[in-house]
Design an enzyme around this catalytic site. Sequence first.
Site, PDB file in Angstrom:
ATOM      1  N   GLU A  83      -6.549   2.545   4.297  1.00 39.12           N
ATOM      2  CA  GLU A  83      -5.917   3.770   3.801  1.00 39.12           C
ATOM      3  C   GLU A  83      -6.822   4.405   2.747  1.00 39.12           C
ATOM      4  O   GLU A  83      -6.376   5.172   1.920  1.00 39.12           O
ATOM      5  CB  GLU A  83      -4.498   3.521   3.291  1.00 39.12           C
ATOM      6  CG  GLU A  83      -4.321   2.396   2.308  1.00 39.12           C
ATOM      7  CD  GLU A  83      -2.851   2.151   1.984  1.00 39.12           C
ATOM      8  OE1 GLU A  83      -2.196   3.079   1.510  1.00 39.12           O
ATOM      9  OE2 GLU A  83      -2.375   1.028   2.214  1.00 39.12           O
ATOM     10  N   CYS A 120      -0.398   0.022   4.286  1.00 35.61           N
ATOM     11  CA  CYS A 120      -0.902  -1.363   4.256  1.00 35.61           C
ATOM     12  C   CYS A 120      -0.600  -2.140   5.528  1.00 35.61           C
ATOM     13  O   CYS A 120      -1.155  -3.217   5.735  1.00 35.61           O
ATOM     14  CB  CYS A 120      -0.305  -2.107   3.070  1.00 35.61           C
ATOM     15  SG  CYS A 120      -0.481  -1.232   1.514  1.00 35.61           S
ATOM     16  N   HIS A 244       3.157  -9.175   2.557  1.00 34.05           N
ATOM     17  CA  HIS A 244       2.304  -8.159   1.932  1.00 34.05           C
ATOM     18  C   HIS A 244       2.498  -8.286   0.421  1.00 34.05           C
ATOM     19  O   HIS A 244       3.641  -8.320  -0.057  1.00 34.05           O
ATOM     20  CB  HIS A 244       2.692  -6.751   2.398  1.00 34.05           C
ATOM     21  CG  HIS A 244       2.048  -5.689   1.574  1.00 34.05           C
ATOM     22  ND1 HIS A 244       0.678  -5.587   1.452  1.00 34.05           N
ATOM     23  CD2 HIS A 244       2.569  -4.711   0.775  1.00 34.05           C
ATOM     24  CE1 HIS A 244       0.385  -4.576   0.640  1.00 34.05           C
ATOM     25  NE2 HIS A 244       1.508  -4.032   0.213  1.00 34.05           N
TER      26      HIS A 244
HETATM   27  N1  CAA Z   1       6.532 -10.280 -20.217  1.00 32.30           N
HETATM   28  C1  CAA Z   1       7.048 -10.631 -19.014  1.00 32.30           C
HETATM   29  N2  CAA Z   1       7.415  -9.728 -18.067  1.00 32.30           N
HETATM   30  C2  CAA Z   1       7.247  -8.420 -18.347  1.00 32.30           C
HETATM   31  C3  CAA Z   1       6.745  -7.974 -19.576  1.00 32.30           C
HETATM   32  C4  CAA Z   1       6.376  -8.981 -20.554  1.00 32.30           C
HETATM   33  N3  CAA Z   1       5.860  -8.649 -21.741  1.00 32.30           N
HETATM   34  N4  CAA Z   1       6.690  -6.634 -19.580  1.00 32.30           N
HETATM   35  C5  CAA Z   1       7.177  -6.223 -18.379  1.00 32.30           C
HETATM   36  N5  CAA Z   1       7.513  -7.316 -17.635  1.00 32.30           N
HETATM   37  C6  CAA Z   1       8.021  -7.339 -16.252  1.00 32.30           C
HETATM   38  C7  CAA Z   1       9.106  -6.313 -15.992  1.00 32.30           C
HETATM   39  O1  CAA Z   1      10.394  -6.810 -16.362  1.00 32.30           O
HETATM   40  C8  CAA Z   1       8.953  -6.108 -14.495  1.00 32.30           C
HETATM   41  O2  CAA Z   1       9.514  -7.194 -13.803  1.00 32.30           O
HETATM   42  P1  CAA Z   1      10.858  -7.019 -12.956  1.00 32.30           P
HETATM   43  O3  CAA Z   1      10.580  -5.936 -11.929  1.00 32.30           O
HETATM   44  O4  CAA Z   1      11.064  -8.354 -12.307  1.00 32.30           O
HETATM   45  O5  CAA Z   1      11.919  -6.628 -13.929  1.00 32.30           O
HETATM   46  C9  CAA Z   1       7.426  -6.218 -14.280  1.00 32.30           C
HETATM   47  O6  CAA Z   1       6.935  -6.934 -15.414  1.00 32.30           O
HETATM   48  C10 CAA Z   1       6.699  -4.880 -14.216  1.00 32.30           C
HETATM   49  O7  CAA Z   1       6.999  -4.158 -15.395  1.00 32.30           O
HETATM   50  P2  CAA Z   1       7.452  -2.646 -15.323  1.00 32.30           P
HETATM   51  O8  CAA Z   1       8.511  -2.478 -14.285  1.00 32.30           O
HETATM   52  O9  CAA Z   1       7.756  -2.177 -16.701  1.00 32.30           O
HETATM   53  O10 CAA Z   1       6.088  -2.001 -14.825  1.00 32.30           O
HETATM   54  P3  CAA Z   1       5.739  -0.488 -14.550  1.00 32.30           P
HETATM   55  O11 CAA Z   1       6.925   0.382 -14.685  1.00 32.30           O
HETATM   56  O12 CAA Z   1       4.577  -0.146 -15.368  1.00 32.30           O
HETATM   57  O13 CAA Z   1       5.262  -0.466 -13.034  1.00 32.30           O
HETATM   58  C11 CAA Z   1       5.177  -0.762 -10.710  1.00 32.30           C
HETATM   59  C12 CAA Z   1       5.442  -1.434 -12.062  1.00 32.30           C
HETATM   60  C13 CAA Z   1       6.280   0.248 -10.410  1.00 32.30           C
HETATM   61  C14 CAA Z   1       5.137  -1.815  -9.632  1.00 32.30           C
HETATM   62  C15 CAA Z   1       3.795  -0.012 -10.771  1.00 32.30           C
HETATM   63  O14 CAA Z   1       2.760  -0.933 -11.029  1.00 32.30           O
HETATM   64  C16 CAA Z   1       3.463   0.764  -9.508  1.00 32.30           C
HETATM   65  O15 CAA Z   1       3.853   1.912  -9.363  1.00 32.30           O
HETATM   66  N6  CAA Z   1       2.681   0.147  -8.576  1.00 32.30           N
HETATM   67  C17 CAA Z   1       2.251   0.781  -7.344  1.00 32.30           C
HETATM   68  C18 CAA Z   1       3.322   0.800  -6.290  1.00 32.30           C
HETATM   69  C19 CAA Z   1       3.593  -0.563  -5.725  1.00 32.30           C
HETATM   70  O16 CAA Z   1       2.778  -1.466  -5.760  1.00 32.30           O
HETATM   71  N7  CAA Z   1       4.773  -0.716  -5.117  1.00 32.30           N
HETATM   72  C20 CAA Z   1       5.135  -1.961  -4.452  1.00 32.30           C
HETATM   73  C21 CAA Z   1       5.965  -1.726  -3.221  1.00 32.30           C
HETATM   74  S1  CAA Z   1       5.169  -0.561  -2.138  1.00 32.30           S
HETATM   75  C22 CAA Z   1       3.951  -1.479  -1.349  1.00 32.30           C
HETATM   76  O17 CAA Z   1       4.005  -2.672  -1.325  1.00 32.30           O
HETATM   77  C23 CAA Z   1       2.823  -0.751  -0.704  1.00 32.30           C
HETATM   78  C24 CAA Z   1       1.600  -0.855  -1.559  1.00 32.30           C
HETATM   79  O18 CAA Z   1       0.809  -1.776  -1.368  1.00 32.30           O
HETATM   80  C25 CAA Z   1       1.390   0.115  -2.590  1.00 32.30           C
END
Ligand code: CAA
Length: 445
Positions: A83, A120, A244
């Site tokens: 991609e 993916c 994945h």
């Molecule tokens: N200690 C321990 N855990 C912590 C922490 C700390 N200090 N701070 C945060 N966390 C945890 C949070 O609780 C959260 O866990 P849970 O979901 O279990 O509650 C995790 O760490 C991530 O923290 P946030 O949710 O605050 O992180 P974020 O808002 O910055 O973003 C995300 C997370 C949305 C995945 C972002 O990285 C993102 O947009 N990623 C790209 C999209 C993606 O990968 N999506 C996955 C599904 S789609 C897919 O699979 C296709 C693909 O390949 C893209």
Amino acid sequence: MTAVGIDAVEIRTGRLKLDLPNTFAPAKGEDPGKYTKGLGLNASSFPDSYEDIVTMGANAAHRLMERKGLGPEDIGRIDVATESAFDNSKPVSTYVAGCLEQVYDGNFHHANKGERKFACISGTQSLDDAYNWIKAGRHRGRAALVIATDTALYARDDPGEATQGAGAVAMLITEDPSVVELSTEQGYGSADETDFLKPQQQFPSVDGKRSMQVYLARMREALEDFESVAGDTHPDDYAYIPFHTPFPGMVRKAGLLGFRHMIRDTPVEDEFAEEIGRQPRPEGFDDDEAYEEAVRDYMDALKETEGYRDWYGNTIEPTLSISREVGNWYTGSVHLARASALRHALDNDVDLAGQRLLVGSYGSGAQAEIHAETVVEGWAEEVRAMNVDEQLGARHDLTFEEYESIHDAHNHDKDTDLDPLTSPDGEFAFTGWGRMGERQYEYVE
Ligand code: CAA
């Protein structure tokens, strides 16, 4: 019936590494625990300035062909799943073939080449295509080369920046394979979703939280479809379940959902009921909200049980070890998860031949596929031949300033010329653009 499946696997990481808890988190003013504990990541792989989807894919394919003693005449098909393509017409597989022809006497003029796109999941779709091609008897005794290659970069300061990665997985698909036999047992969950997309742009538009919900919804749908073909699943049916892995924290959620689904209405649910009660059923609730809250409470209790933790530790955790060190490789990610599991089995002297894997692939936009594979004799030798640990250990550890420069160097909207941080050595390297805007490559001794 002749067995058809994966005969060999090679992994090629980008040659740079970004340490997430120690380099990225402090620069972003974030707690390192968000990466190591929350997302489950220690590091991301990055491509150096002379690396891209073509070099990583061609380098993986080259090592695979050398190791298996193959020449171009042995390959009847080259499919690249990506991609991160940079051309809407000319497929990446033609560039890869061009690279390989620099180092082999023959050529790939009689190989069918293409490029697969569905976020993916297209790496797995390419495996399916190769399987069908061989099963249909159109391969003339030749093998298919499937290459899943991506530079999974996000715009700077996008939440996805935490989950970046870059690398390629090359797989050889043949009759009488030496790693896993594929099967006709597969199920799909597919719907028109707007969770992650790249409409004529390099970096994705992402609704991160929604993308996680869509991943789980489609995966559940695929599992139900799989069961309609293969019969009910049981948690002990599979030695490993590679998913994945956009980041390991996502798989933590998928594993729990899958386990809850598999044990429903089975004696396993009854065993857990003594400790945490039975799973909530919709008919026991007045409204959806109350039901969903009860499900969340049940899942929270389930994941703390010893029984679930043991299952997760044995079946899912071993699939995550490479991903933790490299981040998301998009199309290659589920195939890295399989490789991690097989490597774990090798390191722990597990007698895996004849055991089954359940593979959960996913692509945003969105589609999940669940399929079953059987590990075959020869797997241990093939997995022993991979040099992934050596490659991971040899990566250049980026400072934050170097990370910023390399991200800019790969940004199509920026015109930066960055000296490489490593030196190409016995590999294909990007050397610049040709007269029609094509990318050019050379094998560097
Ligand atoms: N200690 C321990 N855990 C912590 C922490 C700390 N200090 N701070 C945060 N966390 C945890 C949070 O609780 C959260 O866990 P849970 O979901 O279990 O509650 C995790 O760490 C991530 O923290 P946030 O949710 O605050 O992180 P974020 O808002 O910055 O973003 C995300 C997370 C949305 C995945 C972002 O990285 C993102 O947009 N990623 C790209 C999209 C993606 O990968 N999506 C996955 C599904 S789609 C897919 O699979 C296709 C693909 O390949 C893209």
